[in-house]
Scaffold this active site. Structure first.
Site, mmCIF file in Angstrom:
data_model
loop_
_atom_site.group_PDB
_atom_site.id
_atom_site.type_symbol
_atom_site.label_atom_id
_atom_site.label_comp_id
_atom_site.label_asym_id
_atom_site.label_seq_id
_atom_site.Cartn_x
_atom_site.Cartn_y
_atom_site.Cartn_z
ATOM 1 N N HIS A 154 0.829 -1.208 0.000
ATOM 2 C CA HIS A 154 0.000 0.000 0.000
ATOM 3 C C HIS A 154 0.863 1.258 0.000
ATOM 4 O O HIS A 154 0.979 1.952 1.003
ATOM 5 C CB HIS A 154 -0.950 -0.015 1.203
ATOM 6 C CG HIS A 154 -2.100 -0.963 1.010
ATOM 7 N ND1 HIS A 154 -2.809 -1.503 2.056
ATOM 8 C CD2 HIS A 154 -2.661 -1.450 -0.114
ATOM 9 C CE1 HIS A 154 -3.765 -2.284 1.581
ATOM 10 N NE2 HIS A 154 -3.691 -2.278 0.269
ATOM 11 N N HIS B 284 -10.372 -4.749 4.249
ATOM 12 C CA HIS B 284 -8.928 -4.775 4.010
ATOM 13 C C HIS B 284 -8.594 -6.139 3.388
ATOM 14 O O HIS B 284 -9.116 -7.164 3.834
ATOM 15 C CB HIS B 284 -8.155 -4.573 5.319
ATOM 16 C CG HIS B 284 -6.682 -4.363 5.112
ATOM 17 N ND1 HIS B 284 -5.821 -5.402 4.819
ATOM 18 C CD2 HIS B 284 -5.917 -3.237 5.115
ATOM 19 C CE1 HIS B 284 -4.587 -4.911 4.683
ATOM 20 N NE2 HIS B 284 -4.623 -3.599 4.850
ATOM 21 N N GLU C 80 -6.155 -8.116 3.611
ATOM 22 C CA GLU C 80 -5.614 -9.136 4.527
ATOM 23 C C GLU C 80 -6.755 -9.825 5.268
ATOM 24 O O GLU C 80 -6.777 -11.058 5.398
ATOM 25 C CB GLU C 80 -4.635 -8.500 5.523
ATOM 26 C CG GLU C 80 -3.976 -9.556 6.405
ATOM 27 C CD GLU C 80 -2.947 -8.978 7.367
ATOM 28 O OE1 GLU C 80 -2.304 -7.963 7.033
ATOM 29 O OE2 GLU C 80 -2.784 -9.558 8.456
ATOM 30 N N SER D 283 -2.560 2.588 3.756
ATOM 31 C CA SER D 283 -1.683 1.686 4.498
ATOM 32 C C SER D 283 -2.139 1.586 5.952
ATOM 33 O O SER D 283 -2.092 2.563 6.702
ATOM 34 C CB SER D 283 -0.243 2.214 4.414
ATOM 35 O OG SER D 283 0.532 1.680 5.457
#
Ligand code: SF4
Length: 308
Positions: free
Chosen positions: A44, A127, A129, A226
């Protein structure tokens, strides 16, 4: 602008997972030539992404956008098994840049779900992840907890075994609060043997706390997308310091520096060194003293995948 002293946090900037992901795209580009595809932004950081785009990397979100038989790299944030299956169906050559510390959480999720545990997963909605980890296990065996309020919505029978897993780039302190809240409700809930917040996140947050003790304002170099960079800014603000998340030196408003002469600089795990150097040069005059505050030395390196 009259900055007398700049304190520089150490560690700051690239972590082992980001360095590895960038190296993977670099090596794949050299090996296969352009264009190559990368699912999601490899890390990011806008500057890293633009640099790769200039070299012929095409960033996509949906595997269906990639022509049959092409080369694709999966980003450092991790991907769900569904995406690997889609890539296989399209006959894509896949290189996996998932950070090994994210892979560890995927494996934990799979193992605990297969052993009958319910997973309370602390992470950010949408997100990549979080989406990747959630995609590893049946929907009814995991719940995403984005804030303290979400703990109220955990409606699992007290007799069900429960494990708490976390995204790797959260605020260490906020996550502890959520874990405590979960444990108040489910005292039997366990944590994995090693807390999932990664070493780089933890080290950078510890370093910014030290920076906050000595400075009047802190700049965190990193992109708005990020997670770990946002958390660094949040940690600084919680220490009572004015702090800004900036992509690069062009985003610094000179008004922020009025009446301030001691400045702190740090950077998220996906921010390149040259952007940090540019910020330091922008803030400095001939008399400015730059001093590094080192809280820990990092020496972790992750090797490239075997197929490279
Ligand atoms: S921040 Fe941590 S989990 Fe994310 S890529 Fe870096 S080392 Fe891996």
């Amino acid at each position: 602008m009259n900055v007398a002293k700049i304190y520089l946090a150490s560690p700051r900037g690239f972590c082992a997972g980001v360095s590895r992901a960038i190296d993977i795209v670099d090596v794949v580009l050299k090996k296969h030539g352009k264009p190559i595809y990368v699912r999601h932004h490899i890390v990011h950081n806008d500057h890293v992404i633009k640099g790769f785009e200039k070299r012929g990397v095409i960033f996509i979100e949906r595997i269906e956008e990639v022509p049959q038989g092409s080369v694709i790299v999966f980003s450092a944030h991790g991907s769900s098994p569904e995406l690997y299956n889609l890539a296989k169906e399209r006959n894509l050559t896949v290189y996996d840049a998932t950070c090994p510390l994210v892979t560890k959480v995927h494996l934990e999720a799979k193992r605990y779900a297969s052993e009958g545990y319910y997973i309370a997963y602390i992470g950010h909605k949408n997100h990549p992840e979080a989406t990747g980890v959630m995609g590893e296990v049946p929907k009814d065996s995991i719940m995403l907890i984005d804030s303290l309020r979400d703990v109220n919505n955990l409606k699992v029978s007290a007799s069900k075994r429960m494990i708490v897993l976390t995204q790797t780039t959260l605020s260490v302190d906020d996550t502890k609060l959520i874990v405590n809240e979960i444990r108040k409700k489910y005292p039997h809930a366990i944590l994995p043997p090693a807390f999932d917040i990664c070493y780089a996140t933890q080290n950078r947050q510890n370093a910014v706390k030290e920076l906050a003790k000595k400075t009047e304002i802190i700049f965190v170099v990193g992109s708005k997308t990020s997670s770990n960079s946002n958390k660094l800014r949040d940690v600084a603000v919680k220490q009572g310091i004015e702090a800004y998340l900036i992509n690069d030196k062009t985003e610094i408003d000179p008004k922020w520096l009025e009446g301030k002469s001691i400045v702190g600089v740090t950077a998220g795990a996906s921010a390149p060194d040259e952007l940090i150097d540019e910020v330091i040069n922008y803030l400095s005059n001939k008399k400015t003293v730059v001093e590094e505050i080192t809280t820990i030395k990092e020496s972790i390196i992750f090797p490239l995948p075997k197929n490279l």
